[in-house]
Write a protein that holds these residues in place. Sequence first.
Motif, short mmCIF file in Angstrom:
data_model
loop_
_atom_site.label_atom_id
_atom_site.label_comp_id
_atom_site.label_asym_id
_atom_site.label_seq_id
_atom_site.Cartn_x
_atom_site.Cartn_y
_atom_site.Cartn_z
N LEU A 50 -2.87 -0.36 -14.23
CA LEU A 50 -3.89 0.56 -14.75
C LEU A 50 -4.74 1.14 -13.62
CD1 LEU A 50 -5.02 -1.31 -17.99
CD2 LEU A 50 -3.54 0.68 -17.79
N ILE A 51 -5.00 0.32 -12.62
CA ILE A 51 -5.75 0.83 -11.47
C ILE A 51 -4.95 1.94 -10.80
CG2 ILE A 51 -6.62 0.29 -9.15
CD1 ILE A 51 -7.15 -2.53 -10.16
N ASP A 52 -3.64 1.69 -10.67
CA ASP A 52 -2.78 2.71 -10.04
C ASP A 52 -2.71 3.98 -10.89
OD1 ASP A 52 -2.31 1.15 -7.89
OD2 ASP A 52 -0.35 0.43 -8.53
N LEU A 53 -2.73 3.79 -12.20
CA LEU A 53 -2.71 4.96 -13.07
C LEU A 53 -3.98 5.79 -12.88
CD1 LEU A 53 -1.37 3.43 -16.41
CD2 LEU A 53 -0.24 5.18 -15.06
N ALA A 54 -5.10 5.09 -12.82
CA ALA A 54 -6.36 5.79 -12.61
C ALA A 54 -6.38 6.45 -11.23
CB ALA A 54 -7.52 4.80 -12.73
N PHE A 55 -5.81 5.74 -10.26
CA PHE A 55 -5.73 6.28 -8.90
C PHE A 55 -4.86 7.54 -8.88
CE2 PHE A 55 -3.65 6.36 -4.70
CZ PHE A 55 -4.77 6.49 -3.92
N TYR A 56 -3.84 7.52 -9.72
CA TYR A 56 -2.93 8.66 -9.82
C TYR A 56 -3.70 9.91 -10.25
CZ TYR A 56 1.43 11.06 -11.11
OH TYR A 56 2.47 11.93 -11.20
N VAL A 57 -4.61 9.72 -11.22
CA VAL A 57 -5.46 10.84 -11.65
C VAL A 57 -6.40 11.24 -10.52
CG1 VAL A 57 -7.24 11.56 -13.28
CG2 VAL A 57 -5.37 10.13 -14.05
N GLN A 58 -6.88 10.22 -9.82
CA GLN A 58 -7.83 10.50 -8.75
C GLN A 58 -7.21 11.32 -7.62
OE1 GLN A 58 -9.79 7.01 -7.06
NE2 GLN A 58 -10.53 8.37 -5.46
N GLN A 59 -5.91 11.18 -7.47
CA GLN A 59 -5.22 11.97 -6.44
C GLN A 59 -5.32 13.46 -6.76
OE1 GLN A 59 -1.37 9.94 -6.39
NE2 GLN A 59 -1.74 9.44 -4.26
N TRP A 60 -5.34 13.78 -8.04
CA TRP A 60 -5.49 15.19 -8.41
C TRP A 60 -6.94 15.60 -8.32
CZ3 TRP A 60 -2.62 14.70 -13.74
CH2 TRP A 60 -1.30 14.34 -13.52
N TYR A 61 -7.80 14.71 -8.86
CA TYR A 61 -9.24 15.02 -8.93
C TYR A 61 -10.04 13.89 -8.31
CZ TYR A 61 -7.27 17.90 -12.67
OH TYR A 61 -6.50 18.75 -13.40
N PRO A 62 -10.31 13.94 -7.02
CA PRO A 62 -11.06 12.85 -6.36
C PRO A 62 -12.42 12.60 -6.99
CG PRO A 62 -10.16 14.38 -4.73
CD PRO A 62 -9.93 14.99 -6.07
N GLU A 63 -12.94 13.60 -7.68
CA GLU A 63 -14.26 13.41 -8.31
C GLU A 63 -14.20 12.44 -9.48
OE1 GLU A 63 -16.50 17.28 -8.60
OE2 GLU A 63 -14.62 17.94 -7.71
N ALA A 64 -12.99 12.05 -9.88
CA ALA A 64 -12.87 11.07 -10.96
C ALA A 64 -13.16 9.65 -10.47
CB ALA A 64 -11.48 11.14 -11.57
N LEU A 65 -13.60 9.54 -9.24
CA LEU A 65 -13.87 8.23 -8.63
C LEU A 65 -14.80 7.38 -9.49
CD1 LEU A 65 -13.70 6.33 -6.12
CD2 LEU A 65 -15.73 7.49 -5.27
N ALA A 108 0.84 -1.21 0.00
CA ALA A 108 0.00 0.00 0.00
C ALA A 108 0.87 1.25 0.00
CB ALA A 108 -0.92 -0.01 1.22
N ARG A 109 1.94 1.19 0.77
CA ARG A 109 2.84 2.34 0.87
C ARG A 109 3.52 2.60 -0.47
NH1 ARG A 109 7.06 2.85 5.88
NH2 ARG A 109 7.47 5.06 5.69
N ARG A 110 3.92 1.49 -1.12
CA ARG A 110 4.59 1.60 -2.42
C ARG A 110 3.64 2.24 -3.44
NH1 ARG A 110 6.92 -3.82 -3.14
NH2 ARG A 110 4.98 -4.30 -4.18
N ASP A 126 5.05 7.45 -8.62
CA ASP A 126 4.92 8.62 -9.47
C ASP A 126 4.74 8.11 -10.89
OD1 ASP A 126 7.41 7.96 -10.46
OD2 ASP A 126 8.46 9.34 -9.15
N TRP A 127 4.54 9.02 -11.76
CA TRP A 127 4.19 8.67 -13.14
C TRP A 127 5.22 7.74 -13.77
CZ3 TRP A 127 0.25 8.40 -16.06
CH2 TRP A 127 0.39 8.37 -17.45
N GLU A 128 6.50 8.09 -13.64
CA GLU A 128 7.57 7.30 -14.27
C GLU A 128 7.59 5.87 -13.73
OE1 GLU A 128 9.49 8.11 -16.74
OE2 GLU A 128 8.53 10.07 -16.88
N LYS A 129 7.48 5.75 -12.41
CA LYS A 129 7.53 4.41 -11.79
C LYS A 129 6.38 3.55 -12.28
CE LYS A 129 9.87 5.56 -7.45
NZ LYS A 129 9.62 5.87 -6.04
N LEU A 130 5.20 4.16 -12.37
CA LEU A 130 4.03 3.40 -12.82
C LEU A 130 4.22 2.89 -14.24
CD1 LEU A 130 1.11 5.58 -11.42
CD2 LEU A 130 1.58 3.21 -10.84
N LEU A 131 4.72 3.75 -15.10
CA LEU A 131 4.90 3.34 -16.49
C LEU A 131 5.92 2.21 -16.60
CD1 LEU A 131 4.85 6.59 -18.65
CD2 LEU A 131 3.07 4.90 -18.32
#
Lengths: 187, 258
Positions: free
Chosen positions: A102-117, A31-33, A38-43
């Motif tokens: 892909l879930i983490d990527l979507a979560f990454y966006v959600q961190q900016w915009y929680p409404e993207a839930l 969970a911590r990881r 960040d974007w680069e790590k996810l890719l």
Amino acid sequence: MVNTRTVVYLFSVATLVTALLVIAAHYLRRARRSSRNDWEKLLKRLIAVDRSSIAEVALDIIDESGQQRRDEGSATLDAAQIWKLVGGLDGLEVLAANCAVLIDLAFYVQQWYPEALLVTEQMRLSAREIQWHVERLRGAKKTGKLESAFPMYAQRAVATYYLMTRRILALYELGNHVMLADLERTL
Amino acid sequence: MHLTDLDLLLWTAGFGAHLILFCVLLIRRRYREFPIFSAFIFSNIVRTVALFFVQQHGSKASYFYTFWSLGLLDTGLQLAVVYEMYSHTFRPFGRWARDIRDTLSWLLVATIVVAAGLTCLAAPPVRLWMQAVVIKCNFFSSVCLTELFVGMVVLAVKSGLPWKSHVARISQGLGVYSGIDLLIETGHSYFGAVRHTQVYAVLSHFRMTAYLVCVAYWIVMLWRNAPEPRKLPDSLRGQLIRLQRSANSDLEKIRVRK
């Protein structure tokens, strides 16, 4: 004097505590990881897949908009073709692993915009469904029924993966054009 | 009932800590988001006051029954807090996420079976049957809470449903405390309440101290605000809604195909 029942009791509690500690440590680390991604790590975690093969398998049962195909030319791929295009069980495992990313990527966006839930929840459910299909195939492999089970489950999993990647790309297209270029190259 | 200076110190500190935490919940308006957790903290304040008066003015028997009746309420509320944390995490749209419903049911059954099995194995040396019931009940609830906490961590990570900031802090506090309590209740079960009363008291003091640390952690964490979310632009919101509408039907169509 310690009797047998007490020894069994203490041993059982020690086993439970150890198991809970190991499990909790493992998943908390995961969970911590994830939260530090960040974007680069996810890719970097994404495993390259043959996009044309994925599209071919998925578009055999759905159209570009995600609607189920009912025309005569649909569902024409046989088990051997699907097996080859997907890359067998290993290929499905790769898709399952990419789903987690892909879930983490979507979560990454959600961190900016929680409404993207709303969207990310749909992604999450899709990814979970693919994982479920892969689990079923693993079970079929164990019982020697892989050949008959593969087309049914694998094609659905691939179609779900295909739709999900399209949704992720659409999500990034809306939010961040620079990131989209990176993502398109990887997916 | 004789209380030592340490007993009184821990009792007073616990009362004060709960009072501060309850004020934090009110001032920061966290009670709106966590009504059950707030009720749990409030019940601890009432419990301390009630026990103090019964201890000062009541009989030994009335203290005993008040203590354990409120103890049962406390355990029930702790389980309700766990439910509230699960609810915040696994009900993203007010409904239990469909992919985890079965797993949740199995987790609950497994938790109760394991806790009941271990509780049956426990044979604390006691003088009164009531003492055995009390020790076993405490042990059972500590096993349940610890298992449910670990289960929540596993489910959240596996399903990809993130903990919100304050949910994570409350869960972590309760989870770590439950783990420590599990070890302490194992000690209580092993030593019992006959020959090793000194050990029993030391373990109880250690449990109370651990709980005080947990309450202090909650005070700090719930006083702090969660990270501010960014505002979703209207254009992006509209596009997301359209995207979501089309996504909703995707999986259904794939599932229908045989």
